[in-house]
Scaffold this motif. Structure first.
Motif, PDB file in Angstrom:
ATOM      1  N   ASP A 216      -4.772  15.558   4.086  1.00  0.00           N
ATOM      2  CA  ASP A 216      -6.113  15.076   4.403  1.00  0.00           C
ATOM      3  C   ASP A 216      -6.766  14.439   3.184  1.00  0.00           C
ATOM      4  OD1 ASP A 216      -5.759  15.936   6.930  1.00  0.00           O
ATOM      5  OD2 ASP A 216      -6.765  17.871   6.643  1.00  0.00           O
ATOM      6  N   VAL A 217      -6.496  15.008   2.023  1.00  0.00           N
ATOM      7  CA  VAL A 217      -7.056  14.423   0.796  1.00  0.00           C
ATOM      8  C   VAL A 217      -6.518  13.010   0.612  1.00  0.00           C
ATOM      9  CG1 VAL A 217      -7.197  14.610  -1.708  1.00  0.00           C
ATOM     10  CG2 VAL A 217      -7.299  16.663  -0.308  1.00  0.00           C
ATOM     11  N   VAL A 218      -5.191  12.869   0.819  1.00  0.00           N
ATOM     12  CA  VAL A 218      -4.575  11.555   0.641  1.00  0.00           C
ATOM     13  C   VAL A 218      -5.192  10.546   1.593  1.00  0.00           C
ATOM     14  CG1 VAL A 218      -2.434  10.246   0.833  1.00  0.00           C
ATOM     15  CG2 VAL A 218      -2.408  12.514  -0.171  1.00  0.00           C
ATOM     16  N   ILE A 219      -5.276  10.941   2.862  1.00  0.00           N
ATOM     17  CA  ILE A 219      -5.712   9.959   3.862  1.00  0.00           C
ATOM     18  C   ILE A 219      -7.196   9.662   3.759  1.00  0.00           C
ATOM     19  CG2 ILE A 219      -5.958   9.537   6.335  1.00  0.00           C
ATOM     20  CD1 ILE A 219      -3.327  11.108   6.672  1.00  0.00           C
ATOM     21  N   SER A 220      -8.013  10.700   3.772  1.00  0.00           N
ATOM     22  CA  SER A 220      -9.438  10.391   3.903  1.00  0.00           C
ATOM     23  C   SER A 220     -10.190  10.310   2.576  1.00  0.00           C
ATOM     24  CB  SER A 220     -10.120  11.383   4.852  1.00  0.00           C
ATOM     25  OG  SER A 220      -9.710  12.690   4.580  1.00  0.00           O
ATOM     26  N   TYR A 221      -9.594  10.771   1.494  1.00  0.00           N
ATOM     27  CA  TYR A 221     -10.298  10.656   0.216  1.00  0.00           C
ATOM     28  C   TYR A 221      -9.678   9.577  -0.672  1.00  0.00           C
ATOM     29  CZ  TYR A 221     -12.825  14.945   1.257  1.00  0.00           C
ATOM     30  OH  TYR A 221     -13.634  15.873   1.814  1.00  0.00           O
ATOM     31  N   VAL A 222      -8.379   9.662  -0.869  1.00  0.00           N
ATOM     32  CA  VAL A 222      -7.753   8.764  -1.829  1.00  0.00           C
ATOM     33  C   VAL A 222      -7.534   7.364  -1.256  1.00  0.00           C
ATOM     34  CG1 VAL A 222      -5.777   8.419  -3.336  1.00  0.00           C
ATOM     35  CG2 VAL A 222      -6.625  10.718  -2.931  1.00  0.00           C
TER      36      VAL A 222
ATOM     37  N   LEU B 244       1.529  -3.163  -7.071  1.00  0.00           N
ATOM     38  CA  LEU B 244       0.953  -2.936  -8.403  1.00  0.00           C
ATOM     39  C   LEU B 244      -0.545  -2.663  -8.321  1.00  0.00           C
ATOM     40  CD1 LEU B 244       2.740  -5.661 -10.568  1.00  0.00           C
ATOM     41  CD2 LEU B 244       3.100  -3.191 -10.601  1.00  0.00           C
ATOM     42  N   LEU B 245      -1.208  -3.477  -7.478  1.00  0.00           N
ATOM     43  CA  LEU B 245      -2.657  -3.341  -7.326  1.00  0.00           C
ATOM     44  C   LEU B 245      -3.006  -1.974  -6.747  1.00  0.00           C
ATOM     45  CD1 LEU B 245      -4.715  -5.534  -7.926  1.00  0.00           C
ATOM     46  CD2 LEU B 245      -4.841  -6.008  -5.489  1.00  0.00           C
ATOM     47  N   MET B 246      -2.241  -1.594  -5.706  1.00  0.00           N
ATOM     48  CA  MET B 246      -2.516  -0.319  -5.029  1.00  0.00           C
ATOM     49  C   MET B 246      -2.240   0.839  -5.975  1.00  0.00           C
ATOM     50  SD  MET B 246      -3.619   0.942  -2.234  1.00  0.00           S
ATOM     51  CE  MET B 246      -3.782   2.584  -1.564  1.00  0.00           C
ATOM     52  N   LYS B 247      -1.189   0.709  -6.773  1.00  0.00           N
ATOM     53  CA  LYS B 247      -0.867   1.798  -7.685  1.00  0.00           C
ATOM     54  C   LYS B 247      -2.011   2.007  -8.688  1.00  0.00           C
ATOM     55  CE  LYS B 247       1.789   3.340 -11.467  1.00  0.00           C
ATOM     56  NZ  LYS B 247       2.549   2.928 -12.629  1.00  0.00           N
ATOM     57  N   SER B 248      -2.446   0.919  -9.325  1.00  0.00           N
ATOM     58  CA  SER B 248      -3.478   1.096 -10.349  1.00  0.00           C
ATOM     59  C   SER B 248      -4.775   1.573  -9.719  1.00  0.00           C
ATOM     60  CB  SER B 248      -3.677  -0.196 -11.129  1.00  0.00           C
ATOM     61  OG  SER B 248      -4.310  -1.147 -10.335  1.00  0.00           O
ATOM     62  N   SER B 249      -5.053   1.073  -8.519  1.00  0.00           N
ATOM     63  CA  SER B 249      -6.274   1.494  -7.840  1.00  0.00           C
ATOM     64  C   SER B 249      -6.211   2.985  -7.474  1.00  0.00           C
ATOM     65  CB  SER B 249      -6.465   0.635  -6.594  1.00  0.00           C
ATOM     66  OG  SER B 249      -7.573   1.056  -5.879  1.00  0.00           O
ATOM     67  N   THR B 250      -5.047   3.410  -6.950  1.00  0.00           N
ATOM     68  CA  THR B 250      -4.898   4.813  -6.571  1.00  0.00           C
ATOM     69  C   THR B 250      -4.979   5.720  -7.794  1.00  0.00           C
ATOM     70  OG1 THR B 250      -3.428   4.106  -4.802  1.00  0.00           O
ATOM     71  CG2 THR B 250      -3.455   6.445  -5.299  1.00  0.00           C
ATOM     72  N   VAL B 251      -4.336   5.302  -8.881  1.00  0.00           N
ATOM     73  CA  VAL B 251      -4.357   6.130 -10.090  1.00  0.00           C
ATOM     74  C   VAL B 251      -5.799   6.344 -10.550  1.00  0.00           C
ATOM     75  CG1 VAL B 251      -3.808   6.128 -12.549  1.00  0.00           C
ATOM     76  CG2 VAL B 251      -2.046   5.579 -10.891  1.00  0.00           C
ATOM     77  N   SER B 252      -6.610   5.258 -10.479  1.00  0.00           N
ATOM     78  CA  SER B 252      -7.984   5.436 -10.954  1.00  0.00           C
ATOM     79  C   SER B 252      -8.790   6.308  -9.997  1.00  0.00           C
ATOM     80  CB  SER B 252      -8.658   4.088 -11.178  1.00  0.00           C
ATOM     81  OG  SER B 252      -8.900   3.455  -9.965  1.00  0.00           O
TER      82      SER B 252
ATOM     83  N   VAL C 231       0.832  -1.192   0.000  1.00  0.00           N
ATOM     84  CA  VAL C 231       0.000   0.000   0.000  1.00  0.00           C
ATOM     85  C   VAL C 231       0.874   1.252   0.000  1.00  0.00           C
ATOM     86  CG1 VAL C 231      -1.565   1.364   1.431  1.00  0.00           C
ATOM     87  CG2 VAL C 231      -2.062  -1.029   0.989  1.00  0.00           C
ATOM     88  N   GLY C 232       1.918   1.235   0.822  1.00  0.00           N
ATOM     89  CA  GLY C 232       2.823   2.385   0.885  1.00  0.00           C
ATOM     90  C   GLY C 232       3.478   2.652  -0.457  1.00  0.00           C
ATOM     91  N   LEU C 233       4.119   1.627  -1.006  1.00  0.00           N
ATOM     92  CA  LEU C 233       4.825   1.794  -2.282  1.00  0.00           C
ATOM     93  C   LEU C 233       3.864   2.169  -3.402  1.00  0.00           C
ATOM     94  CD1 LEU C 233       7.413  -1.139  -2.440  1.00  0.00           C
ATOM     95  CD2 LEU C 233       7.852   1.285  -2.142  1.00  0.00           C
ATOM     96  N   GLY C 234       2.716   1.500  -3.417  1.00  0.00           N
ATOM     97  CA  GLY C 234       1.748   1.741  -4.487  1.00  0.00           C
ATOM     98  C   GLY C 234       1.229   3.165  -4.475  1.00  0.00           C
ATOM     99  N   THR C 235       0.906   3.670  -3.271  1.00  0.00           N
ATOM    100  CA  THR C 235       0.402   5.036  -3.166  1.00  0.00           C
ATOM    101  C   THR C 235       1.453   6.034  -3.643  1.00  0.00           C
ATOM    102  OG1 THR C 235      -0.773   4.294  -1.209  1.00  0.00           O
ATOM    103  CG2 THR C 235      -0.738   6.655  -1.621  1.00  0.00           C
ATOM    104  N   LEU C 236       2.689   5.839  -3.148  1.00  0.00           N
ATOM    105  CA  LEU C 236       3.768   6.746  -3.545  1.00  0.00           C
ATOM    106  C   LEU C 236       3.981   6.717  -5.058  1.00  0.00           C
ATOM    107  CD1 LEU C 236       6.659   6.527  -0.944  1.00  0.00           C
ATOM    108  CD2 LEU C 236       5.424   8.542  -1.743  1.00  0.00           C
ATOM    109  N   ALA C 237       4.008   5.495  -5.607  1.00  0.00           N
ATOM    110  CA  ALA C 237       4.248   5.372  -7.040  1.00  0.00           C
ATOM    111  C   ALA C 237       3.140   6.055  -7.838  1.00  0.00           C
ATOM    112  CB  ALA C 237       4.357   3.904  -7.434  1.00  0.00           C
ATOM    113  N   ALA C 238       1.905   5.946  -7.330  1.00  0.00           N
ATOM    114  CA  ALA C 238       0.788   6.561  -8.044  1.00  0.00           C
ATOM    115  C   ALA C 238       0.905   8.079  -8.022  1.00  0.00           C
ATOM    116  CB  ALA C 238      -0.529   6.123  -7.419  1.00  0.00           C
TER     117      ALA C 238
ATOM    118  N   GLN D 177       8.935   4.357 -11.898  1.00  0.00           N
ATOM    119  CA  GLN D 177       9.555   3.418 -12.839  1.00  0.00           C
ATOM    120  C   GLN D 177      10.154   2.227 -12.100  1.00  0.00           C
ATOM    121  OE1 GLN D 177      10.189   3.363 -16.255  1.00  0.00           O
ATOM    122  NE2 GLN D 177       8.673   4.973 -16.582  1.00  0.00           N
ATOM    123  N   ILE D 178      10.930   2.565 -11.039  1.00  0.00           N
ATOM    124  CA  ILE D 178      11.596   1.496 -10.287  1.00  0.00           C
ATOM    125  C   ILE D 178      10.560   0.577  -9.651  1.00  0.00           C
ATOM    126  CG2 ILE D 178      13.024   0.999  -8.275  1.00  0.00           C
ATOM    127  CD1 ILE D 178      14.603   3.496  -8.883  1.00  0.00           C
TER     128      ILE D 178
END
Lengths: 326, 283
Positions: free
Chosen positions: A238-244, A211-219, A120-127, A136-137
């Protein structure tokens, strides 16, 4: 009403798998009865002695016609009796499984949570940083590591850290020097022994979550309500935590339960490498020595666990996401 | 897209070239490799667990055999089974998905129930269970076994795609021309699914390799020939290689072979995705 229907179909599934396993296992060349008889005779028992021995070991039902054996087995199941093991004479299958399950649950659950957190951490950051070098990495690295089999990570960790590095034990669930019980020495030893099995799961598992978290966050980031929240000058954090995050994590919760099946399966590899006395190793040993009451018991338990997890995921998902409830 | 466009796209990113080259290298090893070495590799009791040298680029194993030779010979065994398994997986998954999605109704319900069952039962334990019951000496049988637990996801995905395609106007048009179910399924709907099918085929190859090598590693399959899984099994269980630092190359080599193959497939997959999805090309 829907829950009742789903629970019903889960039960039907368990029943179907039980039946399928029963008959599948009976196809095995050389019944366990004949194998045991042969082995005893090899060990120098006379034919009559061996037959008596086998009769005591298996009960009479083993010799009856297949449908009678099946009814006998089902009857036993209803009473929570899975039969007696052949490999460990005199021990009930249920008892053996009971001893093995806690270890598997320990390593599977702990590693699943760690994977989830890292992913979740990596995916959110990557998104958030998508297109950049970090993304990329993470994306290339994750698609490489995604679904990498647990035996690879396990053997590598075992080889470098346990046998060459002497940093970790090479087997068992706790050191023979400590007394099982709730004391510091025992708990410490358990975690020391569980460390590498958990790490093997983590290395092979976190990438999929990222990967899952990244694609989910992007959408989710493309949704209108995020745009609105930003337009209303709500603080970025706050947007990151409670909305995204909340919305992006929703589909991951069901996957969390669904991946239990994959993890339990993978425990066969991990426990075999680390000689860890869990369900996976018990199952593998039982198939190697054709101990089929035990084999059937382990498989039944694994499947039931996965079907239950599926059911819970279904129910939970409708609870978590009100949009699906209609 | 013309061939020139494809080539331009191909050389634009170095990783495309790397990936395709690596994959071609593996295919070459699989096709030509075994004929470069004698059928039975010479053993040498005086040269066990040697470090890499000019004669043995990856060192030697517990019997003094060349590790590189073992890897190269093993490639054919691994890829043969894995690609067969992938083809079976994709064919079964696509056919069931197509029928289920297109016919709908009771057929759909029954097929999806069966699919769900295969999706739910934990794959690896099922494979081990079946492999311990049926004697798996034939590569084709192993391929069939590996695909048993793999086709479910694809069938579901294809079905949901078909559900959306079958209501399109051109399908409606084909239906009003009485072109028949087979024509509609394979001429009208399947071409839309092709990118998805090709990519899933590559993914299925990796999945099958992982499962195959793992089951050989566990010793569930009886083995006659050498492959990467057998190498791992022997290194872990019999050669005592796992307890010595001398045997590092022997132990690491099959794992590196798997990982590099996975890398090649991931890179090729990205290229294929780029070819099929023009939106990815813009950025």
């Amino acid at each position: 009403m829907k829950i009742v229907k789903r629970a019903g179909s889960a039960l039907v599934m368990v029943f179907a798998v039980t039946t399928a396993t029963f008959f599948l296992v009976r196809l095995m060349p050389g019944s366990p009865y004949a194998t045991e008889l042969y082995q005893l005779q090899q060990q120098g028992y006379s034919v009559v002695q061996a037959e008596n021995q086998v009769r005591v070991l298996f009960g009479f039902a083993v010799q009856g016609p297949l449908w009678l054996q099946y009814l006998h087995y089902l009857g036993g199941l209803v009473h929570g009796n899975l039969g007696t093991s052949i490999m460990y004479p005199g021990e009930s299958v249920l008892g053996l499984i009971g001893k093995a399950v806690p270890w598997t649950v320990l390593i599977v659950c702990v590693s699943l949570l760690i994977c989830f957190a890292i992913g979740v951490g990596l995916g959110t950051l990557a998104a958030y940083l998508r297109g950049g070098w970090f993304d990329q990495i993470v994306t290339i690295g994750s698609s490489l590591l995604n679904g990498i089999p647990q035996y690879l990570t396990a053997i590598l960790l075992f080889y470098f850290l346990a046998t060459l590095g002497h940093l970790f034990p090479i087997g068992g669930a706790y050191s023979p020097a400590v007394h099982p019980g709730f004391n510091l020495g025992f708990v410490g030893s358990v975690f020391y022994h569980a460390m590498l099995p958990i790490l093997s799961f983590v290395f092979s598992g976190f990438a999929g979550w990222a990967l899952l978290m990244k694609s989910s966050t992007v959408s989710v980031l493309g949704e209108d309500f995020i745009f609105t929240a930003k337009a209303m000058a709500i603080r970025e954090r706050d947007v990151v935590i409670s909305y995204v995050s909340k919305n992006a994590m929703l589909p991951l919760f069901t996957s969390l339960l669904l991946s239990l099946g994959f993890m339990f399966g993978g425990s066969v590899y991990v426990e075999q490498v680390f000689n860890y006395p869990g369900l996976g190793q018990l199952f593998l040993n039982s198939t190697n020595s054709r101990d089929f009451p035990l084999m059937q018991g382990c498989f039944l338990l694994l499947t039931t666990a996965v079907i239950t997890a599926n059911f819970v995921a279904d129910v939970l998902y409708t609870r978590l996401d009100p949009r699906i409830r209609q | 897209m013309t061939f020139a466009d494809l080539w331009k796209l191909f050389v634009r990113h170095p990783q495309n070239v790397i990936g395709v080259t690596m994959l071609a290298g593996y295919l070459f090893m699989a096709v030509v490799g075994p004929s470069l070495y004698p059928a039975i590799l010479p053993t040498n009791a005086n040269a066990i667990y040697l470090p890499p040298s000019w004669v043995h680029p990856l060192g030697t194993d517990y019997a003094g055999r060349d590790v590189l030779a073992l890897i190269v010979i093993g490639t054919r065994a691994v890829l043969e089974v894995a690609s067969t398994a992938a083809v079976i997986t994709v064919v079964v998954g696509v056919v069931i998905g197509l029928w289920s999605g297109f016919l709908g109704g009771r057929v759909d319900m029954i097929l999806m129930r069966i699919t769900d069952m295969f999706l739910t039962v934990p794959g690896l334990p099922l494979l081990i269970l079946i492999a311990s019951i049926v004697s798996m000496t034939n590569p084709l049988l192993i391929a069939v076994l590996l695909s048993i637990t793999a086709w479910g996801g694809l069938a579901r995905a294809v079905r949901s795609q078909v559900l959306s395609y079958r209501e399109r106007e051109y399908v409606e048009a084909a239906r009003s021309l009485r072109l028949g179910t087979r024509h509609i399924l394979f001429q009208e709907i399947t071409p839309n699914l092709m990118p998805y099918i090709v990519m899933h085929l590559l993914l299925a190859v990796t999945g099958a390799i992982y499962a195959e090598v793992g089951l050989f590693y566990l010793g569930v399959f009886p083995y006659k020939s050498n492959n990467w899984g057998v190498m791992l099994n022997l290194a872990y269980n019999q050669g005592g290689a796992i307890y010595s630092s001398q045997s590092m190359f022997y132990l690491i080599a099959p794992m590196a072979a798997i990982l590099l193959l996975q890398l090649a497939i991931v890179l090729v997959l990205r290229f294929v995705e780029e070819v099929f999805n023009p939106r990815l090309r813009v950025s």
